[in-house]
Scaffold this active site. Structure first.
Site, short mmCIF file in Angstrom:
data_model
loop_
_atom_site.label_atom_id
_atom_site.label_comp_id
_atom_site.label_asym_id
_atom_site.label_seq_id
_atom_site.Cartn_x
_atom_site.Cartn_y
_atom_site.Cartn_z
N GLU A 156 -13.35 5.81 -1.61
CA GLU A 156 -14.29 5.07 -0.76
C GLU A 156 -15.04 6.07 0.13
OE1 GLU A 156 -12.97 0.88 0.49
OE2 GLU A 156 -11.09 2.00 0.47
N LYS A 210 -15.72 5.38 4.01
CA LYS A 210 -14.63 5.24 4.97
C LYS A 210 -14.82 6.21 6.13
CE LYS A 210 -11.16 2.40 3.70
NZ LYS A 210 -10.43 1.49 4.61
N GLU A 266 0.84 -1.20 0.00
CA GLU A 266 0.00 0.00 0.00
C GLU A 266 0.87 1.24 0.00
OE1 GLU A 266 -2.85 0.33 3.16
OE2 GLU A 266 -3.60 -1.71 2.91
N GLU A 282 -9.48 10.30 4.18
CA GLU A 282 -9.65 8.85 4.18
C GLU A 282 -10.55 8.38 3.04
OE1 GLU A 282 -8.54 6.07 6.00
OE2 GLU A 282 -6.97 7.55 6.41
#
Length: 497
Positions: free
Chosen positions: A317, A320, A263, A326
């Protein structure tokens, strides 16, 4: 001791130098409107993404990925870790249910047992190694252990004193877990999976880490970070953290375990207290990261060694929890539209998320005007570019300056030559971009015209205006006239040809 460590690290170099690096993408699912697996796979194919990491073993995704050739990392979520780590049969059932039915149609290459377990779910730390071994035993029973590796992604925060890299070591409180885990990885030919987030390192540094250093931006020699023990220079956080990981493993006497970054990325939007979570910075980080990995640059202590990397992440997303950042790490939105167009060259069609592959050749901002003039004269002469649109009264004459005219000539030549990276150099004064430089009624080659169709070009004939060096110079501004222009054009011809 330092000499011994350096010699040991050379073993890693020898073991992994011949491997080709790759860029993969993580696929999170915390979206209000998560695309159907077939839509996800269609996007992956369109973007030539050949490596993905799933955060679970979603059956729909595994079926959709079948027969695509895409290499897949499958994950055991942290919430399932305790059960698998305490029961060999539970691990065997997980493998028989989630792996065996899909392989080899779905090209599963790795199983990630949990994610950042030691830092996010420390109570499961004591069973992590058992979980890894139980899953591996199940693969052995299914005769898949030579096809699928098993590991567990670690947060880079398990490494203490990561700079200078030569002094880095793992948090010793986790040695009872890390030592047997590293022993397993080494004995099975697996890799250490590491999550690296220069964005957070930068945010927490209180100004100690320059933004340019976090974003892979070029640094002057005096601004590079220097390891005081090895005198090695570091130009970015990513490389320093990878090397710190190798040194930390060597400190525990493990010297031939390759690192894969599972990641990394940069958010494109943030809260008011996150001013550097921007589209521009996200684009810069991920574009530079891809260049860095695909060019086989390696790290300062391991030049040329593959550091394959998975970008976090494919989609934004929106579900999240936490700050706005985030929710905004994605390369695409839920509709598959790019959040930004990556500035990529030399990476083939990988993540060419400008779906029409629109790239252009333009002068660098720092280019010397005299060099631009010489390059412009060459392009409109020996380079055989039809520069008649730059004549007074023609669509591309205004604004009448060397930068704009060079942009047209460079970009036309670049498209004439098939958009190869070598065709957009002009002795270092030009670079490839995805920003369309067209303006007004002047549509550049490769751009979308006013009718929405691509503007194409054909090579001019040898008797076009552009190839007639004996006629008057239409581009002799800035004192570049007469014999001086001719001399420069001749010199430029020698350089290019």
């Amino acid at each position: 001791m330092a000499v011994l460590v350096l010699l040991l690290l050379l073993a890693v170099s020898h073991a992994t130098a011949d491997e080709d690096p790759y860029i993969g993408v993580n696929i999170g699912t915390d979206l209000t409107d998560m695309p159907h697996p077939t839509q996800v796979v269609a996007l992956l194919k369109a973007q030539q993404i050949r490596h993905v990491r799933l955060y679970n073993a979603d059956q729909g995704m595994l079926v959709a990925l079948a027969n695509t050739g895409i290499r897949v990392m499958v994950s055991i979520p942290n919430e399932q870790l305790l059960g698998i780590g305490q029961s060999n049969s539970t691990a065997a059932n997980w493998v028989s249910r989630n792996i065996v039915p899909h392989y080899p149609a779905t090209n599963i290459t790795a199983i990630c047992v949990g994610s950042e377990v030691l830092t996010t779910l420390p109570n499961a730390g004591p069973v992590l190694v058992n979980a890894i071994k139980f899953v591996h035993s199940a693969l052995v029973a299914s005769k898949l252990n030579r096809k699928i590796i098993v590991s567990s992604p670690l947060s880079s925060t398990v490494i203490l004193d990561s700079f200078p890299p030569s002094q880095a070591f793992f948090n010793r409180s986790w040695n009872p877990v890390l030592v047997p885990m590293l022993d397993f990885l080494q004995s099975t030919g697996s890799c250490l999976m590491l999550n690296i987030y220069p964005y957070y390192d930068y945010m927490k540094s209180n100004g100690a880490i320059p933004l340019e250093y976090a974003l892979f931006k070029p640094l002057t020699r005096n601004k590079e970070a220097v390891d005081s023990n090895t005198l090695v220079h570091y130009t970015n956080v990513f490389d320093a953290m990878v090397d710190a990981t190798y040194f930390a493993m060597a400190f525990l006497n493990f010297t031939n375990i390759p690192v894969i970054v599972t990641e990394t990325g940069w958010p494109s939007k943030g809260d008011s207290n996150e001013p550097d979570a921007t589209v521009e910075n996200a684009n810069t980080y991920n574009s530079n990261l891809i260049h860095h990995v695909m060019n086989k640059t390696g790290t300062p202590k391991h030049p040329g060694i593959a550091v394959s990397t998975y970008i976090y992440e494919l989609y934004n997303e929106d579900m999240k929890p936490g700050p706005i950042s985030e929710k905004n790490w994605g390369l695409f939105d839920a509709n598959g539209d790019p959040m930004y167009i990556l500035r990529l060259t030399g990476s083939g069609s990988l993540l060419a998320n400008d779906t029409m592959n629109q790239t252009y050749c333009t002068p660098k901002d720092s280019a010397d005007p005299k060099m631009l003039q010489a390059a412009l004269d060459w392009a409109c002469g020996p380079g055989k570019v039809d520069c008649s649109p730059l004549l007074q009264g023609k669509p591309c004459y205004e604004p009448d300056n060397v930068i704009v005219h060079a942009t047209y000539a460079f970009n036309t030549y670049y498209h004439l030559m098939g958009k190869t990276s070598d065709a957009c150099d002009f002795n270092g004064v030009a670079d490839i971009t995805t920003t369309d430089p067209s303006h007004g009624s002047c549509n550049f080659p490769g751009s979308l015209g006013s009718n929405g169709t691509m503007v194409n070009i054909t090579a001019p004939s040898m008797n076009s205006v552009s190839s007639d060096l004996s006629g008057p110079s239409f581009y002799g501004r800035g004192g570049f006239t007469g014999n001086l222009v001719l001399i420069q054009v001749m010199l430029w011809s020698a350089i290019i040809l």
